[in-house]
Design a protein around this motif. Sequence first.
Motif, PDB file in Angstrom:
ATOM      1  N   LYS A 252       0.980  -1.227  -0.148  1.00  7.05           N
ATOM      2  CA  LYS A 252      -0.055  -0.218  -0.079  1.00  7.05           C
ATOM      3  C   LYS A 252       1.159   1.365   0.123  1.00  7.05           C
ATOM      4  CE  LYS A 252      -0.049   0.255   5.418  1.00  7.05           C
ATOM      5  NZ  LYS A 252      -1.495   0.025   6.868  1.00  7.05           N
ATOM      6  N   GLU A 253       0.550   2.031  -0.676  1.00  7.03           N
ATOM      7  CA  GLU A 253       1.127   3.391  -0.348  1.00  7.03           C
ATOM      8  C   GLU A 253       0.847   4.513   0.625  1.00  7.03           C
ATOM      9  OE1 GLU A 253       0.556   5.202  -4.327  1.00  7.03           O
ATOM     10  OE2 GLU A 253      -1.800   6.093  -3.928  1.00  7.03           O
ATOM     11  N   LYS A 254       0.926   5.543   0.957  1.00 14.41           N
ATOM     12  CA  LYS A 254       0.719   6.770   2.249  1.00 14.41           C
ATOM     13  C   LYS A 254       1.637   7.731   2.052  1.00 14.41           C
ATOM     14  CE  LYS A 254       0.722   7.410   7.106  1.00 14.41           C
ATOM     15  NZ  LYS A 254       0.554   7.156   8.610  1.00 14.41           N
TER      16      LYS A 254
ATOM     17  N   THR B 160       5.214  25.800   0.372  1.00  6.41           N
ATOM     18  CA  THR B 160       4.230  25.428   1.660  1.00  6.41           C
ATOM     19  C   THR B 160       5.316  24.534   3.037  1.00  6.41           C
ATOM     20  OG1 THR B 160       3.899  23.539   0.887  1.00  6.41           O
ATOM     21  CG2 THR B 160       2.475  24.359   0.813  1.00  6.41           C
ATOM     22  N   GLY B 161       6.370  25.040   2.028  1.00  5.19           N
ATOM     23  CA  GLY B 161       7.542  23.738   3.133  1.00  5.19           C
ATOM     24  C   GLY B 161       8.066  23.056   3.287  1.00  5.19           C
ATOM     25  N   GLN B 162       7.029  21.787   2.608  1.00  6.09           N
ATOM     26  CA  GLN B 162       6.351  20.451   2.574  1.00  6.09           C
ATOM     27  C   GLN B 162       6.923  20.292   1.144  1.00  6.09           C
ATOM     28  OE1 GLN B 162       2.343  20.876   3.767  1.00  6.09           O
ATOM     29  NE2 GLN B 162       3.590  20.348   6.331  1.00  6.09           N
ATOM     30  N   ILE B 163       7.178  19.043   0.872  1.00  4.19           N
ATOM     31  CA  ILE B 163       6.752  18.420   0.266  1.00  4.19           C
ATOM     32  C   ILE B 163       6.219  16.620   0.370  1.00  4.19           C
ATOM     33  CG2 ILE B 163       8.800  16.780  -2.094  1.00  4.19           C
ATOM     34  CD1 ILE B 163      10.905  19.102  -1.326  1.00  4.19           C
ATOM     35  N   HIS B 164       5.164  16.709  -0.729  1.00  2.00           N
ATOM     36  CA  HIS B 164       3.757  15.699  -0.542  1.00  2.00           C
ATOM     37  C   HIS B 164       4.165  14.901  -1.690  1.00  2.00           C
ATOM     38  CE1 HIS B 164       1.793  17.065   2.858  1.00  2.00           C
ATOM     39  NE2 HIS B 164       2.029  18.792   2.177  1.00  2.00           N
ATOM     40  N   LEU B 165       4.482  13.296  -1.478  1.00  2.00           N
ATOM     41  CA  LEU B 165       4.791  12.499  -2.380  1.00  2.00           C
ATOM     42  C   LEU B 165       4.178  10.926  -1.211  1.00  2.00           C
ATOM     43  CD1 LEU B 165       8.915  12.693  -2.836  1.00  2.00           C
ATOM     44  CD2 LEU B 165       6.635  13.147  -4.283  1.00  2.00           C
ATOM     45  N   ASN B 166       3.771   9.991  -2.351  1.00  3.52           N
ATOM     46  CA  ASN B 166       3.351   8.704  -1.686  1.00  3.52           C
ATOM     47  C   ASN B 166       4.955   7.528  -1.936  1.00  3.52           C
ATOM     48  OD1 ASN B 166       0.914   9.186  -1.709  1.00  3.52           O
ATOM     49  ND2 ASN B 166       0.110   9.322  -3.916  1.00  3.52           N
TER      50      ASN B 166
END
Length: 513
Positions: free
Chosen positions: A175-177, A500-506
Amino acid sequence: MALITAYWGLDGLIVLTALIAAAYFYMTRKFNYWKKRGVLEMPPIPFFGNFSDCVFLKKSPGHFMKEFYDQAKGMPYIGFYILDRPCLLIRDRELVKNVLIKDFNYFADRYGSPDTKDRLGYANLFFLKNPAWKVLRTKLTPFFTSGKLKKMFELMLECGNNLEIYLDSLKLEGKEKELDAKEIAAKFTTDIIGSIAYGLQVNSLNNPNAEFREYGKKIFYFNFIRGFELIATFFFPSIVRLAKMKAFGKEATVFLRKVFWDTILQRMASGQKRNDLIDILVELKKSYGDKDVGGGFKFDGDDLVAQAAIFFTAGYEGSSSMISFTLYEIALHREIQDRLRKEILDALNESGGKITYDMVTSLPYLDMVVSETLRMYPTLPFLDRVVMDTYKVPNTDLVLEKGTPIYISMSGMHYDPEYFPDPNKFDPERFSEENKCNIPPCVYFPFGDGPHICIGARLGLLQIKLGLIKILSKYEVEPSAQTLIPMIMNPKALLTSSLTGQIHLNFRRVNAN
């Protein structure tokens, strides 16, 4: 009866108009400075010069410098104004070489400067002025030799194992998160710096409320106030002194002073040796005591603690940004990610699964990928210097006056198609052994160049590569619903940072089969 006219209101209006007019003429008195010297200049506006978008945090200084670099195509330099001060952006690579290397003695200090009374901010190796800078640089260099790094590597591996344990605890098999790659990387590098430099078990990967991580975030939390403080430090040093701003922010300054000074005193009392940064600082304190080594600098008190503070902030922030931006780019370029993972897994198979210092530093494709990330996302996208003495620019009639701020757009040169064709493309092949030879000197310098080159560059690369090996050997990354495509940079941020100062990845566990 009023002083000037029969009415106090009219007197007030006259005085106010006179003050505004005086301020206008004062702030525009130098606005033909570069034109008189035959230098192309960008038309300034009263009170702000060319810097209004940066003052109001609508545009980052790195973006600002790159725009000027691009507009001056074909020119060796371009003049501009920060408020009322004439500044010069140089873009000719031979002139860049002169400033950073060949004529270093004329440009040995940065223009940016914290308040001299803010010793944690002012007296550290990054901002300190000569002659104290030269003495300090010489004394701290032994901490960053290859021999020292090899000894530190076992401690770094422990933090790498903690990163692996943390990711395994998320149970991502099948699964991915969605995760914030920047936050994971920042906790990992914070733990490394705490361990190898200070002998502290920071444990931010397993403790979401770890103090080091919380105060680290405050230092680089780019709201309007904090964003302006950092920009002012680099571009308005006189305002910094008047406003008594703190380079690390008020809360973080108190925390860093306490934790590092307590660590130094504890080490001195115990006599323990760990061959880390604290040991070097203790020895310097013993050897020099309260002796002034130049410019009021002493190896004692806040001046000593300042070295621990800057090493902590620079050590974790730059490396964590590079890890997360690399993950971002290879998530968008699956063929690069697959090739990189194969190189990592092949090396682990050859070593029986053991990660060694020599392995981390000898993987060619990993080095190519990281080098390309550093090209596209340099942590500090510009360099600043100040003219130390009257300087005649070689092969020109231009004479630079003492005190003139000089800037180099790292992003401008890194994205110049003359040096890097199709610069917006993430292409690690630029840094293959064959292609590296085609990159001219002094156009690629993610860690700076010359005597002022980042003292911790090799340690930073080691952290970045270890983090990527630990993640990519077991996990794959893909864009998530929150991934910024294309990447958008934060206009309030002095350093290279996403909006945003964030780097969202799965994240997903790689199939062992």
